[in-house]
Each structure stands twice: as structure tokens, then as C-alpha cells.
Design a protein around this motif. Structure first.
Motif, PDB file in Angstrom:
ATOM      1  N   PHE A  81      34.751  20.755  33.234  1.00  7.62           N
ATOM      2  CA  PHE A  81      33.894  19.773  33.919  1.00  7.62           C
ATOM      3  C   PHE A  81      33.400  20.250  35.285  1.00  7.62           C
ATOM      4  O   PHE A  81      32.861  19.454  36.054  1.00  7.62           O
ATOM      5  CB  PHE A  81      34.607  18.412  34.060  1.00  7.62           C
ATOM      6  N   SER A  82      33.557  21.511  35.595  1.00  2.53           N
ATOM      7  CA  SER A  82      33.190  22.013  36.924  1.00  2.53           C
ATOM      8  C   SER A  82      32.141  23.111  36.852  1.00  2.53           C
ATOM      9  O   SER A  82      32.271  24.063  36.098  1.00  2.53           O
ATOM     10  CB  SER A  82      34.428  22.563  37.646  1.00  2.53           C
ATOM     11  N   ARG A  83      31.117  22.961  37.643  1.00  2.00           N
ATOM     12  CA  ARG A  83      30.135  24.010  37.911  1.00  2.00           C
ATOM     13  C   ARG A  83      29.734  23.827  39.369  1.00  2.00           C
ATOM     14  O   ARG A  83      29.048  22.863  39.659  1.00  2.00           O
ATOM     15  CB  ARG A  83      28.928  23.904  36.972  1.00  2.00           C
ATOM     16  N   PRO A  84      30.208  24.657  40.259  1.00  2.00           N
ATOM     17  CA  PRO A  84      30.828  25.964  40.051  1.00  2.00           C
ATOM     18  C   PRO A  84      32.269  25.866  39.550  1.00  2.00           C
ATOM     19  O   PRO A  84      32.964  24.893  39.824  1.00  2.00           O
ATOM     20  CB  PRO A  84      30.790  26.597  41.444  1.00  2.00           C
ATOM     21  N   SER A  85      32.672  26.915  38.860  1.00  2.00           N
ATOM     22  CA  SER A  85      34.011  27.003  38.307  1.00  2.00           C
ATOM     23  C   SER A  85      34.806  28.093  39.023  1.00  2.00           C
ATOM     24  O   SER A  85      34.311  29.205  39.216  1.00  2.00           O
ATOM     25  CB  SER A  85      33.926  27.339  36.813  1.00  2.00           C
ATOM     26  N   ILE A  86      36.028  27.743  39.381  1.00  2.00           N
ATOM     27  CA  ILE A  86      36.932  28.725  39.982  1.00  2.00           C
ATOM     28  C   ILE A  86      37.266  29.811  38.963  1.00  2.00           C
ATOM     29  O   ILE A  86      37.274  31.001  39.292  1.00  2.00           O
ATOM     30  CB  ILE A  86      38.203  28.030  40.502  1.00  2.00           C
ATOM     31  N   ASP A  87      37.517  29.399  37.709  1.00  2.00           N
ATOM     32  CA  ASP A  87      37.838  30.386  36.670  1.00  2.00           C
ATOM     33  C   ASP A  87      36.738  31.431  36.537  1.00  2.00           C
ATOM     34  O   ASP A  87      37.010  32.634  36.458  1.00  2.00           O
ATOM     35  CB  ASP A  87      38.034  29.697  35.310  1.00  2.00           C
ATOM     36  N   VAL A  88      35.483  30.999  36.505  1.00  2.00           N
ATOM     37  CA  VAL A  88      34.357  31.928  36.333  1.00  2.00           C
ATOM     38  C   VAL A  88      34.312  32.934  37.483  1.00  2.00           C
ATOM     39  O   VAL A  88      34.153  34.137  37.264  1.00  2.00           O
ATOM     40  CB  VAL A  88      33.028  31.152  36.203  1.00  2.00           C
ATOM     41  N   LEU A  89      34.459  32.453  38.711  1.00  2.00           N
ATOM     42  CA  LEU A  89      34.455  33.364  39.865  1.00  2.00           C
ATOM     43  C   LEU A  89      35.622  34.345  39.786  1.00  2.00           C
ATOM     44  O   LEU A  89      35.430  35.558  39.910  1.00  2.00           O
ATOM     45  CB  LEU A  89      34.525  32.585  41.175  1.00  2.00           C
ATOM     46  N   PHE A  90      36.829  33.833  39.587  1.00  2.00           N
ATOM     47  CA  PHE A  90      38.010  34.696  39.598  1.00  2.00           C
ATOM     48  C   PHE A  90      37.929  35.736  38.479  1.00  2.00           C
ATOM     49  O   PHE A  90      38.253  36.910  38.692  1.00  2.00           O
ATOM     50  CB  PHE A  90      39.287  33.867  39.442  1.00  2.00           C
ATOM     51  N   GLU A  91      37.519  35.314  37.283  1.00  2.00           N
ATOM     52  CA  GLU A  91      37.442  36.252  36.150  1.00  2.00           C
ATOM     53  C   GLU A  91      36.409  37.349  36.407  1.00  2.00           C
ATOM     54  O   GLU A  91      36.660  38.523  36.130  1.00  2.00           O
ATOM     55  CB  GLU A  91      37.125  35.493  34.865  1.00  2.00           C
ATOM     56  N   SER A  92      35.250  36.990  36.954  1.00  2.00           N
ATOM     57  CA  SER A  92      34.220  38.001  37.212  1.00  2.00           C
ATOM     58  C   SER A  92      34.667  38.953  38.316  1.00  2.00           C
ATOM     59  O   SER A  92      34.441  40.163  38.230  1.00  2.00           O
ATOM     60  CB  SER A  92      32.879  37.345  37.567  1.00  2.00           C
ATOM     61  N   ALA A  93      35.324  38.435  39.348  1.00  2.00           N
ATOM     62  CA  ALA A  93      35.807  39.295  40.432  1.00  2.00           C
ATOM     63  C   ALA A  93      36.916  40.221  39.945  1.00  2.00           C
ATOM     64  O   ALA A  93      36.985  41.384  40.350  1.00  2.00           O
ATOM     65  CB  ALA A  93      36.286  38.441  41.605  1.00  2.00           C
ATOM     66  N   ALA A  94      37.784  39.717  39.066  1.00  2.00           N
ATOM     67  CA  ALA A  94      38.862  40.552  38.523  1.00  2.00           C
ATOM     68  C   ALA A  94      38.293  41.724  37.737  1.00  2.00           C
ATOM     69  O   ALA A  94      38.811  42.841  37.809  1.00  2.00           O
ATOM     70  CB  ALA A  94      39.780  39.711  37.633  1.00  2.00           C
ATOM     71  N   ALA A  95      37.199  41.481  37.003  1.00  2.00           N
ATOM     72  CA  ALA A  95      36.588  42.547  36.211  1.00  2.00           C
ATOM     73  C   ALA A  95      35.978  43.635  37.095  1.00  2.00           C
ATOM     74  O   ALA A  95      35.919  44.802  36.708  1.00  2.00           O
ATOM     75  CB  ALA A  95      35.519  41.968  35.289  1.00  2.00           C
ATOM     76  N   VAL A  96      35.537  43.266  38.296  1.00  2.00           N
ATOM     77  CA  VAL A  96      34.896  44.228  39.204  1.00  2.00           C
ATOM     78  C   VAL A  96      35.909  44.914  40.120  1.00  2.00           C
ATOM     79  O   VAL A  96      35.867  46.128  40.307  1.00  2.00           O
ATOM     80  CB  VAL A  96      33.807  43.525  40.047  1.00  2.00           C
ATOM     81  N   TYR A  97      36.836  44.156  40.692  1.00  2.00           N
ATOM     82  CA  TYR A  97      37.717  44.692  41.737  1.00  2.00           C
ATOM     83  C   TYR A  97      39.129  45.041  41.248  1.00  2.00           C
ATOM     84  O   TYR A  97      39.892  45.684  41.976  1.00  2.00           O
ATOM     85  CB  TYR A  97      37.828  43.701  42.902  1.00  2.00           C
ATOM     86  N   ASP A  98      39.524  44.594  40.074  1.00  2.00           N
ATOM     87  CA  ASP A  98      40.856  44.778  39.493  1.00  2.00           C
ATOM     88  C   ASP A  98      41.969  44.811  40.542  1.00  2.00           C
ATOM     89  O   ASP A  98      42.250  43.807  41.174  1.00  2.00           O
ATOM     90  CB  ASP A  98      40.912  45.967  38.512  1.00  2.00           C
ATOM     91  N   ARG A  99      42.593  45.968  40.778  1.00  2.00           N
ATOM     92  CA  ARG A  99      43.769  46.037  41.658  1.00  2.00           C
ATOM     93  C   ARG A  99      43.454  45.758  43.133  1.00  2.00           C
ATOM     94  O   ARG A  99      44.375  45.533  43.923  1.00  2.00           O
ATOM     95  CB  ARG A  99      44.421  47.412  41.555  1.00  2.00           C
TER      96      ARG A  99
END
Length: 191
Positions: A104-122
Motif C-alpha cells: 500500500f505504499s508508493r514510495p516503498s522502502i522495500d523498493v529503495l532498499f532492494e535497488s540500493a542493495a543491488a548497486v552497492y552490495d557490501r
């Protein structure tokens, strides 16, 4: 201390009670903080948020509402605009999306965190603050699976403990901290 080394980016998610928590947290960041900071705060979708202007007065770093394809600059704070998902597209650019709301959220915390994890990993540190939903749980799991670190606000202290509790139950954390402890650690950041 559960720091990414080096700290390449910081993502923060907050919902109910988040304005006050973010005011404290962003106010603690020193002007020398070099990592870019990406923030999702659940805000009403039908009006301008005014959040960057409101919180910019407390923060030593520039605070902006993100634009689609906006370049990422070190030491800048980027907020998701109302009714758009904020994604880290690459180390150099952000993206906005009008994909369906998540929990029910846009913006979504999950979407931001998942995309950042894919780019910045460790090199990523994720901080999940107060909130009344379970948004952020999948994102915290993605950050930790990619080798990044996750700090979660102590649920007892959070204005709305549901979001921290949900993330802890689903994904665990590298540290469960009070807001003041997070701020002190950020002041001593290796970024």
C-alpha cells in the motif's frame, strides 16, 4: 560496530513518527559525511510533501527531492517524492517509478532498499526507523543478503514499533539501536 567498509551509500526508511526521527538523524550528520543518502518517508500522495525544505534546515548536507535520472552526488540527501518509488539505478543515477504500490505504499522502502542493495552490495548501510507497516522487511533482507549492513531502531523507543518489529522478525539486523545511538555512530562514520 557493524559498519560497511567502506561506507558507499546510506538508505533510510521511515513511516509513522518518521519526521521527528529523521529530523534528529539528519541533524546528526556532519557536513563532512561523504556517502550519498537516499530516504523513503511515507507521505500523502495527493500534495507536495515539503519534507526536504522542512528537514533541510536541520541538516548540514544538501537535502533534495529526487528527480528521475538525477545524478548521484556524494554528501547529498535525496528524498523520494510523493507517489513515486525511488530507485538507485546505478552509482551515478537515480530513477523514479510509478509501478504499483508495495504494501500500500508508493514510495516503498522495500523498493529503495532492494535497488540500493543491488548497486552497492557490501558498501551499503540501511537504517529502518519507526513505522506502522511491514514495509522495509524485504528490503532489509535484500541488503543483508547482498552483504550490506542493516540497523533497526529499537522497537521499544520507536513512535510506531510495527515496522521495526516486522523487519527484525523477517530479516534480523546487524544492530538494534536507539535513535541517539545511531546518530552517534553516524557522526563517527568511516564515510
Amino acid at each position: 560496530m557493524a559498519w560497511p567498509s567502506p561506507l558507499e551509500a546510506l538508505v533510510i526508511g521511515a513511516s509513522a513518527g518518521g519526521v521527528a526521527a529523521l529530523q534528529t538523524m539528519l541533524g546528526s550528520l556532519p557536513g563532512s559525511f561523504q556517502a550519498p543518502v537516499f530516504v523513503v518517508l511515507h507521505v500523502p500522495k495527493d500534495r507536495p510533501s515539503g519534507i526536504p525544505e522542512l528537514l533541510g534546515g536541520y541538516c548540514a548536507l544538501p537535502v533534495l527531492e529526487a528527480d528521475d535520472k538525477q545524478p548521484v552526488r556524494p554528501g547529498h540527501v535525496y528524498f523520494a517524492p510523493p507517489d513515486y518509488h525511488l530507485l538507485v539505478e546505478s552509482r551515478d543515477a537515480l530513477a523514479l517509478s510509478m509501478d504499483e504500490p508495495v504494501l500500500f505504499s508508493r514510495p516503498s522502502i522495500d523498493v529503495l532498499f532492494e535497488s540500493a542493495a543491488a548497486v552497492y552490495d557490501r558498501g551499503l548501510l540501511a537504517i529502518l526507523l519507526t513505522g506502522a507497516s511491514s514495509d522495509g522487511s524485504e528490503g532489509v533482507a535484500a541488503v543483508r543478503a547482498a552483504g550490506g549492513k542493516a540497523w533497526i531502531q529499537c522497537p521499544v523507543e520507536a513512535a510506531a514499533p510495527a515496522m521495526p518489529n516486522a523487519a527484525l522478525a523477517h530479516a534480523g539486523a546487524d544492530a538494534v539501536l536507539r535513535l541517539g545511538e545511531m546518530c552517534e555512530r553516524l557522526k563517527g562514520s568511516p564515510a
